[in-house]
Design an enzyme around this catalytic site. Structure first.
Site, PDB file in Angstrom:
ATOM      1  N   ILE A  33       0.962  -1.290  -0.087  1.00 48.65           N
ATOM      2  CA  ILE A  33      -0.017  -0.076  -0.096  1.00 48.65           C
ATOM      3  C   ILE A  33       0.968   1.278  -0.100  1.00 48.65           C
ATOM      4  O   ILE A  33       0.572   2.178  -0.793  1.00 48.65           O
ATOM      5  CB  ILE A  33      -1.036   0.035   1.133  1.00 48.65           C
ATOM      6  CG1 ILE A  33      -1.898  -1.110   1.105  1.00 48.65           C
ATOM      7  CG2 ILE A  33      -1.753   1.212   1.355  1.00 48.65           C
ATOM      8  CD1 ILE A  33      -2.871  -1.424   2.350  1.00 48.65           C
ATOM      9  N   SER A  65      -4.774  -1.508   8.020  1.00 52.83           N
ATOM     10  CA  SER A  65      -3.671  -0.828   7.817  1.00 52.83           C
ATOM     11  C   SER A  65      -3.979  -0.233   6.391  1.00 52.83           C
ATOM     12  O   SER A  65      -3.493   1.019   6.016  1.00 52.83           O
ATOM     13  CB  SER A  65      -2.428  -1.418   7.949  1.00 52.83           C
ATOM     14  OG  SER A  65      -2.214  -2.641   7.071  1.00 52.83           O
ATOM     15  N   GLU A  66      -4.649  -0.997   5.509  1.00 55.30           N
ATOM     16  CA  GLU A  66      -4.795  -0.455   4.014  1.00 55.30           C
ATOM     17  C   GLU A  66      -5.510   0.777   4.073  1.00 55.30           C
ATOM     18  O   GLU A  66      -5.037   1.768   3.443  1.00 55.30           O
ATOM     19  CB  GLU A  66      -5.406  -1.434   3.251  1.00 55.30           C
ATOM     20  CG  GLU A  66      -5.839  -0.887   1.860  1.00 55.30           C
ATOM     21  CD  GLU A  66      -6.493  -1.994   1.201  1.00 55.30           C
ATOM     22  OE1 GLU A  66      -7.126  -1.715  -0.053  1.00 55.30           O
ATOM     23  OE2 GLU A  66      -6.881  -3.028   1.685  1.00 55.30           O
ATOM     24  N   GLU A  67      -6.555   0.805   4.674  1.00 51.06           N
ATOM     25  CA  GLU A  67      -7.376   2.103   4.603  1.00 51.06           C
ATOM     26  C   GLU A  67      -6.718   3.200   5.392  1.00 51.06           C
ATOM     27  O   GLU A  67      -6.857   4.398   4.971  1.00 51.06           O
ATOM     28  CB  GLU A  67      -8.908   1.772   5.160  1.00 51.06           C
ATOM     29  CG  GLU A  67      -9.826   0.839   4.515  1.00 51.06           C
ATOM     30  CD  GLU A  67      -9.540  -0.423   4.334  1.00 51.06           C
ATOM     31  OE1 GLU A  67      -8.594  -0.925   5.301  1.00 51.06           O
ATOM     32  OE2 GLU A  67     -10.052  -1.373   3.850  1.00 51.06           O
TER      33      GLU A  67
END
Length: 574
Positions: free
Chosen positions: A441, A469-471
């Site tokens: 990401i 964690s992505e968002e």
């Protein structure tokens, strides 16, 4: 009984209204004595009643039939006038002028007496002073004065060939007398200048000719100098703006004592106006009128410009009344720049408002057309590999997330990538196996030009933003580090953003949102539909060149017409 009483009262009330409406107020009666054989007019005026919309009718009592309006008859009504062409002895009697408007009714009576009397006829007894229709006028001894021939007729009558007489002899122009139309100037008045005068004129009406004669009894009188200075109330040595080629009438208003006989006239270049323009008659002096006050007379002498020419500008036209004089000067009107400026400003504001309205209504189509008309196949040199990073809610296994996956993983790539030539990074589709999520990401978000965020109204659907964690990394990089433009897409109408993370609330407030219509039909997969136009409007203005490995010749965009999407070749330029 009650109904009968009410009916009787109503009829009585209407009768009263009818009688009141038919009753006219008597104003006054004129006594007129005049000789037979000549034209005679009488104008019925009662200001302000005759200045508005009124109905005016002449009658000869005791007849209830109105005087005819047929101008070919000897006696007829001409607008507000009653006209006799000519008078006969049988015309003697009382005539009534009835004036009606919306609220009132007035009547003016004229007691007309016609006598058999002729100027300079052998049958005439005595001098013209004994004539019944004689006018009394005064000349000042030792000064110059003027006599007026009273000629007041309606516009249908044309007057010309005016002549002046003293006794029975015609007056010729010379040192003593200066005939000037309806006015006779008498220079250096002496006692012997008094006596019997007359003026005659030819009247033409509908091709027929008549002769008018006015008899004037002239007395000479010495007037004290201190009392004979007239007062010119207008003009006041002023200028008048008048357009070239227009018609202009200017009144000279004079207040003078009753015993005063000062000459009242208009002059230009020290010459009488009628003499100065005797050939063209373009500028003429009008007939003098007067109104008697207590111990004064108010005179009005007008000057008429039939057509204003350039030579008239800057030239003083002077009104004389004895030793008093006042002038007017015609000036060319100054252009009203304020009107032009205001008109131009209003037109400019209207244009700006129209342009803004058109732009706000069609800005998406205008921008997409502009990109299509002036696009370039060269990729921008910004070191970016992707046009958008797609962030969408991941539902747990067993939940209703099929529609979201269909939109994001199938329809979105079909439209934006295959039809429009964009390159998207969708986590779960484009990362390499085995890579750490955080590093994937962090590395790929830096290579994207837009952040596309899908939200749903269920508060649980975006609960992962608080934990995954992505968002967190995507929103952080978009808002803080890289200043990326965010495209917020609502899967359904979100009424309350208070349950959303603050970052999503900030994006909604700053950038707004696009709402997906929930249509999964074939037509909804066309880049020319309203929803996809909005998405393309917020996407970067570019597409990949044909040689790019991202674009394949097998990609077939759609062409939407008449509610259908048909296959076509080529790419849609965003």
């Amino acid at each position: 009984m009650g109904v009968t009483s009410l009916l009787f009262c109503g009829v009585f009330f209407l009768l009263l209204l009818f009688v009141a409406a038919d009753t006219c107020e008597d104003i006054f009666m004129h006594n007129v004595i005049i000789s037979e054989g000549q034209p005679f007019p009488f104008n019925c005026t009662y200001p302000p009643e005759t200045n508005g919309a009124v109905n005016l009718t002449w009658y000869k009592t005791p007849s209830k039939s109105p005087v005819s309006n047929n101008r070919h008859l000897r006696v007829h009504q001409d607008q507000t006038w009653i006209l006799f062409l000519p008078l006969t002895l049988e015309d003697s009697g009382i005539y009534q002028c009835v004036i009606r408007n919306a609220h009132n009714c007035y009547q003016i009576a004229v007691n007309l007496t016609v006598l058999k009397n002729h100027w300079c006829d052998s049958s005439m007894e005595g001098s013209p002073v004994n004539s019944p229709d004689v006018y009394q006028q005064i000349l000042p001894i030792g000064k110059s004065g003027s006599l007026n021939c009273h000629l007041y007729f309606p516009e249908s009558c044309a007057l010309d060939s005016i002549k002046w007489y003293k006794g029975c002899e015609e007056i010729k122009a010379g040192k003593k007398y200066s005939p000037s139309g309806a006015k006779l100037l008498v220079n250096n008045v002496a006692v012997e200048d008094g006596g019997s005068y007359a003026c005659s004129a030819r009247l033409t009406h509908l091709g027929r000719h008549f002769t008018i004669r006015n008899y004037i009894a002239v007395n000479t009188k010495e007037v004290e100098y201190g009392r004979r200075i007239p007062n010119i109330t207008y003009p006041k040595n002023n200028s008048i703006e008048v357009p070239l080629g227009s018609t202009l009438i200017v009144n000279c208003n004079i207040t003078d004592t009753k015993e005063n006989t000062n000459l009242r006239c208009w002059r230009v270049n020290n010459t009488l106006v009628d003499d100065y323009y005797k050939d063209s008659k373009r500028i003429q002096e009008g007939i003098e009128t007067n109104v008697s006050l207590r111990d004064q007379i108010r005179y009005t002498v007008n000057i008429t410009f039939l057509k204003v020419k350039m030579e008239d500008y800057g030239r003083p036209f002077t009104c004389h009344a004895g030793v008093s004089a006042a002038y007017i000067i015609l000036i060319y009107p100054v252009p009203d720049f304020r009107a032009y400026l205001l008109g131009g400003l209003m037109a400019f504001l209207l244009l700006v408002v129209s342009v803004l309205f058109i732009y706000n209504s069609f800005k998406i189509d205008i921008m997409l057309w502009y990109r299509s008309a002036f696009h370039t196949a060269q990729a921008p040199d910004d070191e970016k590999l992707y046009d958008a990073y797609v962030l969408y809610p991941k539902y747990p296994r067993g939940s209703q997330g099929h529609d979201v996956d269909t939109l994001v993983l199938k329809i979105l790539p079909e439209v934006l990538e295959k039809q429009c030539g964009y390159k998207l990074f969708i986590f779960g589709r484009d990362e390499f196996p085995g890579q750490a999520v955080a590093s994937v990401i962090d590395e790929n978000i830096k290579l994207c030009r837009r952040l596309m965020v899908f939200v749903a109204p269920e508060s649980s659907s975006f609960g992962f933003l608080k934990n995954l964690s992505e968002e967190q990394i995507a929103v952080y990089n978009a808002l803080i580090q890289h200043g990326m433009k965010v495209i917020l897409i609502e899967l359904e109408k979100v009424k309350d953003y208070s349950t959303m993370p603050e970052s999503i609330q900030y994006i909604r407030q700053k950038h707004g949102a696009i709402q997906w219509d929930g249509d999964f039909t074939e037509q909804s997969q066309c880049a020319k539909t309203k929803f996809w136009k909005k998405v393309r409007y917020h996407m970067p203005p570019r597409r990949y060149p044909a040689s790019s490995p991202v674009q394949l010749l097998g990609h077939i965009p759609c062409n939407c017409k008449a509610g259908k999407c048909n296959a076509a070749t080529g790419l849609i330029t965003p």
